[in-house]
Design a protein around this motif. Structure first.
Motif, PDB file in Angstrom:
ATOM      1  N   UNK A   1       0.842  -1.197   0.000  1.00 61.31           N
ATOM      2  CA  UNK A   1       0.000   0.000   0.000  1.00 61.31           C
ATOM      3  C   UNK A   1       0.879   1.250   0.000  1.00 61.31           C
ATOM      4  N   UNK A   2       1.583   1.485  -1.120  1.00 56.21           N
ATOM      5  CA  UNK A   2       2.488   2.650  -1.171  1.00 56.21           C
ATOM      6  C   UNK A   2       1.731   3.966  -1.062  1.00 56.21           C
ATOM      7  N   UNK A   3       2.267   4.858  -0.238  1.00 56.05           N
ATOM      8  CA  UNK A   3       1.637   6.164  -0.054  1.00 56.05           C
ATOM      9  C   UNK A   3       0.363   6.100   0.750  1.00 56.05           C
ATOM     10  N   UNK A   4       0.064   4.959   1.346  1.00 51.69           N
ATOM     11  CA  UNK A   4      -1.150   4.794   2.147  1.00 51.69           C
ATOM     12  C   UNK A   4      -2.405   5.215   1.373  1.00 51.69           C
ATOM     13  N   UNK A   5      -2.442   4.807   0.100  1.00 48.67           N
ATOM     14  CA  UNK A   5      -3.614   5.120  -0.727  1.00 48.67           C
ATOM     15  C   UNK A   5      -4.858   4.416  -0.189  1.00 48.67           C
ATOM     16  N   UNK A   6      -4.672   3.188   0.249  1.00 43.54           N
ATOM     17  CA  UNK A   6      -5.791   2.437   0.817  1.00 43.54           C
ATOM     18  C   UNK A   6      -5.903   2.743   2.303  1.00 43.54           C
ATOM     19  N   UNK A   7      -7.101   3.078   2.728  1.00 43.34           N
ATOM     20  CA  UNK A   7      -7.317   3.462   4.125  1.00 43.34           C
ATOM     21  C   UNK A   7      -8.455   2.632   4.724  1.00 43.34           C
ATOM     22  N   UNK A   8      -8.505   2.533   6.040  1.00 41.96           N
ATOM     23  CA  UNK A   8      -9.563   1.746   6.685  1.00 41.96           C
ATOM     24  C   UNK A   8     -10.959   2.181   6.252  1.00 41.96           C
ATOM     25  N   UNK A   9     -11.832   1.204   6.049  1.00 40.77           N
ATOM     26  CA  UNK A   9     -13.249   1.390   5.705  1.00 40.77           C
ATOM     27  C   UNK A   9     -13.481   1.903   4.285  1.00 40.77           C
ATOM     28  N   UNK A  10     -12.442   1.919   3.440  1.00 40.85           N
ATOM     29  CA  UNK A  10     -12.655   2.254   2.029  1.00 40.85           C
ATOM     30  C   UNK A  10     -13.234   1.047   1.300  1.00 40.85           C
ATOM     31  N   UNK A  11     -13.995   1.306   0.238  1.00 41.58           N
ATOM     32  CA  UNK A  11     -14.512   0.232  -0.600  1.00 41.58           C
ATOM     33  C   UNK A  11     -13.642   0.082  -1.835  1.00 41.58           C
ATOM     34  N   UNK A  12     -13.336  -1.147  -2.204  1.00 40.77           N
ATOM     35  CA  UNK A  12     -12.541  -1.428  -3.397  1.00 40.77           C
ATOM     36  C   UNK A  12     -13.197  -2.576  -4.168  1.00 40.77           C
ATOM     37  N   UNK A  13     -12.750  -2.770  -5.394  1.00 43.26           N
ATOM     38  CA  UNK A  13     -13.178  -3.916  -6.203  1.00 43.26           C
ATOM     39  C   UNK A  13     -12.062  -4.952  -6.219  1.00 43.26           C
TER      40      UNK A  13
END
Length: 232
Positions: free
Chosen positions: A55-67
């Motif tokens: 997760x470079x740059x902390x793009x993904x954060x808690x409680x985010x929705x992804x596919x």
């Protein structure tokens, strides 16, 4: 954590590769399944799968929705376009090309579906040509009529020689006659003449085999040929 529907959860296993994307963003991450959890969400009835990824740059954060897309391999199978299958209640039918523009309704059983393709598990052989609904000229009334008539076959059997024939062609050639409230179709003038000489003999023979009663005119289209084929 990813949610998988029951039909997909069976393909998930540790070390399986996955692709993770953010909705509305041109960002993609490569992940690996680390565990398939033994739990089911009581509301959505989905299974939980844990994935790990950088997760470079902390793009993904808690409680985010992804596919999440899992790369699964299926065994080779016979598949057809989903639109080629006519569903009527509990029955599923495809139309097999019998030549000369005639199509035979064939009951089939289906398996998995992926995108626009559906697996055929029973009722169709590899290489058989079928009608594709994109050009298959059947309107709603025609579909209902076929279903109501029990999807009768496009060909009937000559009660004298046993040859399978098209009732429409026989009728155009004048090779038909009636007896005992039924209509019989013939392969040739000779067969018709033999029947007329001894109708009781041949009508009794026909009643012990396939019914010679005329089927509904089969659907016809000049540009509807497609192929069932193996698909991995």
């Amino acid at each position: 954590m990813a949610d998988l529907f029951p039909t997909d959860a069976g393909y998930a296993r540790p070390e399986l590769k996955a692709r993770v994307t953010l909705p509305g963003q041109n960002k993609e991450f490569h992940a690996t399944v680390t565990k398939v959890l033994p739990q089911v969400d009581p509301a959505s009835r989905t299974s939980k799968v844990r994935l790990e990824l950088d997760n470079p740059g902390h793009v993904l954060r808690p409680d985010m929705f992804v596919n999440v897309e899992l790369a699964v391999a299926r065994p080779a199978a016979l598949t057809v376009p989903a639109d080629a299958i006519l569903e009527s209640g509990m029955s599923k039918t495809v139309f097999v090309d019998r030549g000369n523009g005639y199509f035979e309704p064939r009951a089939v059983e289906t398996g998995w579906r992926h995108g626009s393709r559906v697996e055929i598990t029973k009722g169709l052989d590899p290489g058989e040509k079928i009608a594709l609904s994109g050009n298959f000229l059947i309107d709603s009334e025609s579909k209902l009529a076929l279903a109501a008539m029990g999807m009768q076959p496009a060909l009937v059997r000559d009660p004298v020689c046993g040859q399978e024939i098209s009732p429409r062609k026989a009728e155009k050639a004048g090779l038909k006659t009636g007896h005992g409230g039924k209509t019989y179709y013939f392969h040739s003038d000779k067969c018709k003449q033999k029947f007329q000489e001894d109708p009781e003999r041949y009508s009794e023979k026909a009643s012990q085999g396939d019914s010679p009663s005329p089927p509904p005119p089969p659907p016809k289209s000049p540009e509807t040929k497609g192929h069932g084929h193996g698909h991995g």
